[in-house]
Scaffold this motif. Structure first.
Motif, PDB file in Angstrom:
ATOM      1  N   SER A  10      12.317   4.453 -14.536  1.00  0.00           N
ATOM      2  CA  SER A  10      13.771   4.608 -14.440  1.00  0.00           C
ATOM      3  C   SER A  10      14.396   3.327 -13.898  1.00  0.00           C
ATOM      4  CB  SER A  10      14.124   5.788 -13.536  1.00  0.00           C
ATOM      5  OG  SER A  10      13.683   5.547 -12.209  1.00  0.00           O
ATOM      6  N   GLY A  11      15.717   3.236 -14.012  1.00  0.00           N
ATOM      7  CA  GLY A  11      16.405   2.027 -13.577  1.00  0.00           C
ATOM      8  C   GLY A  11      16.397   1.835 -12.079  1.00  0.00           C
ATOM      9  N   SER A  12      16.280   2.919 -11.298  1.00  0.00           N
ATOM     10  CA  SER A  12      16.290   2.818  -9.836  1.00  0.00           C
ATOM     11  C   SER A  12      15.142   3.637  -9.252  1.00  0.00           C
ATOM     12  CB  SER A  12      17.627   3.312  -9.276  1.00  0.00           C
ATOM     13  OG  SER A  12      17.868   4.641  -9.702  1.00  0.00           O
ATOM     14  N   PRO A  13      13.924   3.079  -9.232  1.00  0.00           N
ATOM     15  CA  PRO A  13      12.783   3.810  -8.677  1.00  0.00           C
ATOM     16  C   PRO A  13      12.972   4.099  -7.199  1.00  0.00           C
ATOM     17  CG  PRO A  13      12.228   1.518  -9.038  1.00  0.00           C
ATOM     18  CD  PRO A  13      13.569   1.735  -9.681  1.00  0.00           C
ATOM     19  N   SER A  14      12.412   5.214  -6.758  1.00  0.00           N
ATOM     20  CA  SER A  14      12.566   5.659  -5.373  1.00  0.00           C
ATOM     21  C   SER A  14      11.230   5.601  -4.650  1.00  0.00           C
ATOM     22  CB  SER A  14      13.114   7.086  -5.338  1.00  0.00           C
ATOM     23  OG  SER A  14      13.141   7.585  -4.014  1.00  0.00           O
ATOM     24  N   LEU A  15      11.274   5.307  -3.362  1.00  0.00           N
ATOM     25  CA  LEU A  15      10.050   5.283  -2.562  1.00  0.00           C
ATOM     26  C   LEU A  15       9.533   6.683  -2.294  1.00  0.00           C
ATOM     27  CD1 LEU A  15       8.022   3.574  -0.935  1.00  0.00           C
ATOM     28  CD2 LEU A  15       9.557   3.784   1.036  1.00  0.00           C
TER      29      LEU A  15
ATOM     30  N   PHE B  84       0.836  -1.202   0.000  1.00  0.00           N
ATOM     31  CA  PHE B  84       0.000   0.000   0.000  1.00  0.00           C
ATOM     32  C   PHE B  84       0.875   1.257   0.000  1.00  0.00           C
ATOM     33  CE2 PHE B  84      -2.701  -3.227   2.024  1.00  0.00           C
ATOM     34  CZ  PHE B  84      -3.801  -3.159   1.193  1.00  0.00           C
ATOM     35  N   ILE B  85       1.949   1.241   0.805  1.00  0.00           N
ATOM     36  CA  ILE B  85       2.842   2.399   0.848  1.00  0.00           C
ATOM     37  C   ILE B  85       3.474   2.630  -0.524  1.00  0.00           C
ATOM     38  CG2 ILE B  85       4.957   3.310   1.886  1.00  0.00           C
ATOM     39  CD1 ILE B  85       4.221   1.789   4.433  1.00  0.00           C
ATOM     40  N   TRP B  86       3.912   1.566  -1.166  1.00  0.00           N
ATOM     41  CA  TRP B  86       4.512   1.697  -2.497  1.00  0.00           C
ATOM     42  C   TRP B  86       3.497   2.186  -3.514  1.00  0.00           C
ATOM     43  CZ3 TRP B  86       9.405   1.788  -3.919  1.00  0.00           C
ATOM     44  CH2 TRP B  86       9.691   1.741  -5.284  1.00  0.00           C
ATOM     45  N   GLN B  87       2.255   1.726  -3.397  1.00  0.00           N
ATOM     46  CA  GLN B  87       1.206   2.172  -4.323  1.00  0.00           C
ATOM     47  C   GLN B  87       0.947   3.668  -4.154  1.00  0.00           C
ATOM     48  OE1 GLN B  87       0.262   0.299  -6.624  1.00  0.00           O
ATOM     49  NE2 GLN B  87      -1.921   0.313  -7.047  1.00  0.00           N
TER      50      GLN B  87
ATOM     51  N   SER C  59       3.045   5.887  -2.976  1.00  0.00           N
ATOM     52  CA  SER C  59       4.230   6.587  -3.471  1.00  0.00           C
ATOM     53  C   SER C  59       4.216   6.653  -4.996  1.00  0.00           C
ATOM     54  CB  SER C  59       5.494   5.880  -2.979  1.00  0.00           C
ATOM     55  OG  SER C  59       6.647   6.445  -3.564  1.00  0.00           O
ATOM     56  N   THR C  60       3.831   5.567  -5.635  1.00  0.00           N
ATOM     57  CA  THR C  60       3.776   5.536  -7.095  1.00  0.00           C
ATOM     58  C   THR C  60       2.808   6.569  -7.651  1.00  0.00           C
ATOM     59  OG1 THR C  60       4.322   3.176  -7.098  1.00  0.00           O
ATOM     60  CG2 THR C  60       3.291   4.058  -9.086  1.00  0.00           C
ATOM     61  N   SER C  61       1.716   6.788  -6.937  1.00  0.00           N
ATOM     62  CA  SER C  61       0.694   7.715  -7.425  1.00  0.00           C
ATOM     63  C   SER C  61       1.165   9.162  -7.434  1.00  0.00           C
ATOM     64  CB  SER C  61      -0.568   7.591  -6.568  1.00  0.00           C
ATOM     65  OG  SER C  61      -0.336   8.048  -5.240  1.00  0.00           O
ATOM     66  N   PHE C  62       2.259   9.475  -6.742  1.00  0.00           N
ATOM     67  CA  PHE C  62       2.755  10.846  -6.678  1.00  0.00           C
ATOM     68  C   PHE C  62       4.046  11.044  -7.466  1.00  0.00           C
ATOM     69  CE2 PHE C  62       0.454  10.419  -2.553  1.00  0.00           C
ATOM     70  CZ  PHE C  62      -0.542  11.354  -2.810  1.00  0.00           C
ATOM     71  N   GLN C  63       4.435  10.040  -8.274  1.00  0.00           N
ATOM     72  CA  GLN C  63       5.670  10.137  -9.045  1.00  0.00           C
ATOM     73  C   GLN C  63       5.374  10.291 -10.533  1.00  0.00           C
ATOM     74  OE1 GLN C  63       8.883   7.423  -8.040  1.00  0.00           O
ATOM     75  NE2 GLN C  63       7.772   6.712  -6.232  1.00  0.00           N
ATOM     76  N   LEU C  64       6.276  10.943 -11.228  1.00  0.00           N
ATOM     77  CA  LEU C  64       6.141  11.109 -12.666  1.00  0.00           C
ATOM     78  C   LEU C  64       6.358   9.772 -13.374  1.00  0.00           C
ATOM     79  CD1 LEU C  64       8.117  14.447 -13.168  1.00  0.00           C
ATOM     80  CD2 LEU C  64       5.632  14.159 -13.153  1.00  0.00           C
ATOM     81  N   ASP C  65       5.817   9.660 -14.585  1.00  0.00           N
ATOM     82  CA  ASP C  65       5.954   8.419 -15.339  1.00  0.00           C
ATOM     83  C   ASP C  65       7.418   8.078 -15.616  1.00  0.00           C
ATOM     84  OD1 ASP C  65       3.265   7.858 -15.451  1.00  0.00           O
ATOM     85  OD2 ASP C  65       2.945   8.969 -17.306  1.00  0.00           O
ATOM     86  N   LYS C  66       8.215   9.094 -15.898  1.00  0.00           N
ATOM     87  CA  LYS C  66       9.625   8.815 -16.198  1.00  0.00           C
ATOM     88  C   LYS C  66      10.369   8.300 -14.973  1.00  0.00           C
ATOM     89  CE  LYS C  66      11.141  13.604 -15.437  1.00  0.00           C
ATOM     90  NZ  LYS C  66      11.826  14.774 -16.060  1.00  0.00           N
ATOM     91  N   ALA C  67       9.930   8.710 -13.780  1.00  0.00           N
ATOM     92  CA  ALA C  67      10.549   8.189 -12.564  1.00  0.00           C
ATOM     93  C   ALA C  67      10.154   6.735 -12.326  1.00  0.00           C
ATOM     94  CB  ALA C  67      10.151   9.047 -11.361  1.00  0.00           C
TER      95      ALA C  67
END
Length: 278
Positions: free
Chosen positions: A44-49, A28-31, A33-41
């Motif tokens: 990327s090779g190293s996604p961030s939380l 849930f935390i990762w989901q 976090s994903t909702s607030f990140q840009l598509d290019k992020a």
């Protein structure tokens, strides 16, 4: 009661609780976090939380471009109607089987339970033909009736187990005071069974809220499609908008989490008290 656990045992218990929390809450935390990140992020090779940069673009896309609010409304109508009907019919069935002198009541309970044993994929074809012949495709009615059939066995069994824990002396005292059988249910049994009603109501609501297969088969346009089908429609042939899907998932998950946290005491009491007959 005195706590006789040693410090190592206490440490292991808290460590286990933390691991379970991380294991359960991590997705849930990762989901979120994903909702607030840009598509290019996200690609990327190293996604961030931690979102950097922070964006609300996916929530805008979900609500404005993909009209998520319409799917939410459809799910809300179907889930609430299913919940109230399950509680109404299930409480009547559980009361009759628990408090009235009905022969073969456990056989009836087994028949009710057997309805939920059929896999959904085996039922969707025949039910689709029935809905087609009755003109119920693309209607709330088809979904509500189907979800009622799916949720009613669980509601009936949980309420039956809870009603069995209530002392029979209550029935005798009520009859001596002139209370009728319907009055016994509505004025005495149900008010005493609030934890079980909350538990079964939440279970029925969550089941209807998350159901996908029948909603996909019985609806074909946004006017009646529910949230799981709506989120599935976000994708296209060449692109999967993970950010938009994460935003929609976050929006529809938060209310369920808040409901469970708010009613957690009633849920635990409703699930455990019916397990032991006093």
């Amino acid at each position: 009661m005195n706590d006789t656990r040693s410090p190592p045992q206490t440490f292991l218990i808290y460590l286990g609780a933390v691991l379970i929390l991380v294991w359960s809450g991590g997705p849930f935390i990762w989901q979120f976090s994903t909702s607030f990140q840009l598509d290019k992020a996200l690609t990327s090779g190293s996604p961030s939380l931690i979102p950097h940069p922070f964006t609300l673009e996916h929530y805008y896309n979900a609500f404005v471009e993909k009209q998520l609010h319409r799917y939410v409304w459809n799910s809300l109508v179907v889930s609430l109607a299913t919940t109230f009907l399950c509680l109404f019919v299930g409480s009547l069935a559980a009361f009759a089987l628990s408090r009235l002198n009905i022969k073969g009541r456990f056989g009836i309970l087994m028949v009710i339970l057997s309805v939920s044993m059929f896999p959904q994929i085996a039922l969707v074809g025949p039910l689709y033909l029935v809905a087609t012949n009755l003109g119920l495709l693309d209607t709330y009615t088809a979904l509500i009736i189907t979800y009622l059939a799916l949720g009613l066995p669980l509601v009936t069994w949980v309420l039956f187990g809870y009603f069995e824990t209530l002392p029979r002396e209550i029935d005798e005292a009520a009859r001596m005071d002139g209370v009728s059988v319907p009055g016994l249910l509505w004025r005495i049994i149900l008010p005493m069974s609030l934890p079980s009603l909350v538990t079964t109501g939440l279970l029925a609501f969550i089941t209807a809220w998350n159901e996908f297969l029948f909603a996909l088969a019985f609806t074909s346009n946004i006017d009646r499609q529910t949230i799981p089908v709506g989120i599935a429609n976000f994708t296209n042939l060449y692109y999967v908008p993970w950010g938009d899907i994460a935003a929609a998932s976050a929006v529809v998950t938060v209310p369920l989490i808040l409901l469970v946290l708010f009613f957690q005491r009633h849920i635990i009491e409703g699930l455990t008290q019916g397990g032991v007959k006093e």
